[in-house]
Design a protein around this motif. Sequence first.
Motif, PDB file in Angstrom:
ATOM      1  N   UNK A 126      19.513 -37.906 -14.786  1.00 50.75           N
ATOM      2  CA  UNK A 126      18.706 -36.791 -14.287  1.00 50.75           C
ATOM      3  C   UNK A 126      17.845 -36.054 -15.298  1.00 50.75           C
ATOM      4  N   UNK A 127      18.052 -36.257 -16.603  1.00 51.01           N
ATOM      5  CA  UNK A 127      17.279 -35.494 -17.589  1.00 51.01           C
ATOM      6  C   UNK A 127      16.700 -36.397 -18.674  1.00 51.01           C
ATOM      7  N   UNK A 128      15.594 -35.941 -19.234  1.00 48.09           N
ATOM      8  CA  UNK A 128      14.962 -36.671 -20.342  1.00 48.09           C
ATOM      9  C   UNK A 128      15.870 -36.717 -21.576  1.00 48.09           C
TER      10      UNK A 128
ATOM     11  N   UNK B 245      13.846 -41.103  -8.933  1.00 51.89           N
ATOM     12  CA  UNK B 245      15.050 -40.297  -8.923  1.00 51.89           C
ATOM     13  C   UNK B 245      15.457 -39.745 -10.274  1.00 51.89           C
ATOM     14  N   UNK B 246      14.658 -39.962 -11.306  1.00 52.62           N
ATOM     15  CA  UNK B 246      15.017 -39.426 -12.620  1.00 52.62           C
ATOM     16  C   UNK B 246      14.382 -40.188 -13.753  1.00 52.62           C
ATOM     17  N   UNK B 247      15.196 -40.589 -14.721  1.00 54.40           N
ATOM     18  CA  UNK B 247      14.692 -41.245 -15.925  1.00 54.40           C
ATOM     19  C   UNK B 247      15.579 -42.438 -16.252  1.00 54.40           C
TER      20      UNK B 247
END
Length: 226
Positions: free
Chosen positions: A37-39, A15-17
């Motif tokens: 949700x983002x790196x 689901x993401x990171x």
Amino acid sequence: MKRFWKVAAAVEAAGGFGITLDGKPLKTPARAELVVPTVPLADAIAAEWNESAETIDPRTMPFTGLANAAIDRNDSLAEGLAKFGESDLTCYRAEGPTPLVERQAEAWDALLGWARRRYDVDFATCAGIVHVPQPPETVRRLTQAVAALDAFRLAALSPLVTIGGSLVAGLAVVEQAMPADAVWEAVSIDERWQLEQWGSDDEAEVALDARRREFLSAAAFLDLLN
């Protein structure tokens, strides 16, 4: 809490990171796995943990706190924030002196002008602190704007609104309509005016600076989501 890990790292997760501490997944206070949700946001959270002192100070980890709020958030958060639209700071102007009235008008009219164009609404403004009802359609559309935000943007909106006292200002930052530092200058006009008039007050300046850091941290959190 004392530091118990050596290395924090951002890793891919379902689901993401996620973030690991010495290889173990970092969890929220509600014991959910902390996944963003983002790196860039995952990297920023990992950096907060890597830079932590031996005794953990949550005030130095704003991105972690906002991510926790997004994941563990109370479902009533959107409703509570939307209510600020019924008594927005920018709608209540000082009766005097003239320099303060002019300063408020310059900054706050710009925010209301943006909101009028963005949401096709109007606002009732007044001089003084007696409550002035906003048009029902204005309240409805601002409520819809808040409800449309995802959990992470909603978590960032919360400190923007509660610190600044303005839903309009918070939404302007979320939608990147104005630079966050300019919006902070707008919502802190009254406090800074008081300091200018009455002279230096160490306690008040420290409190105002803490609010500024929290406000701008929430804006930086939003940038890391893009």
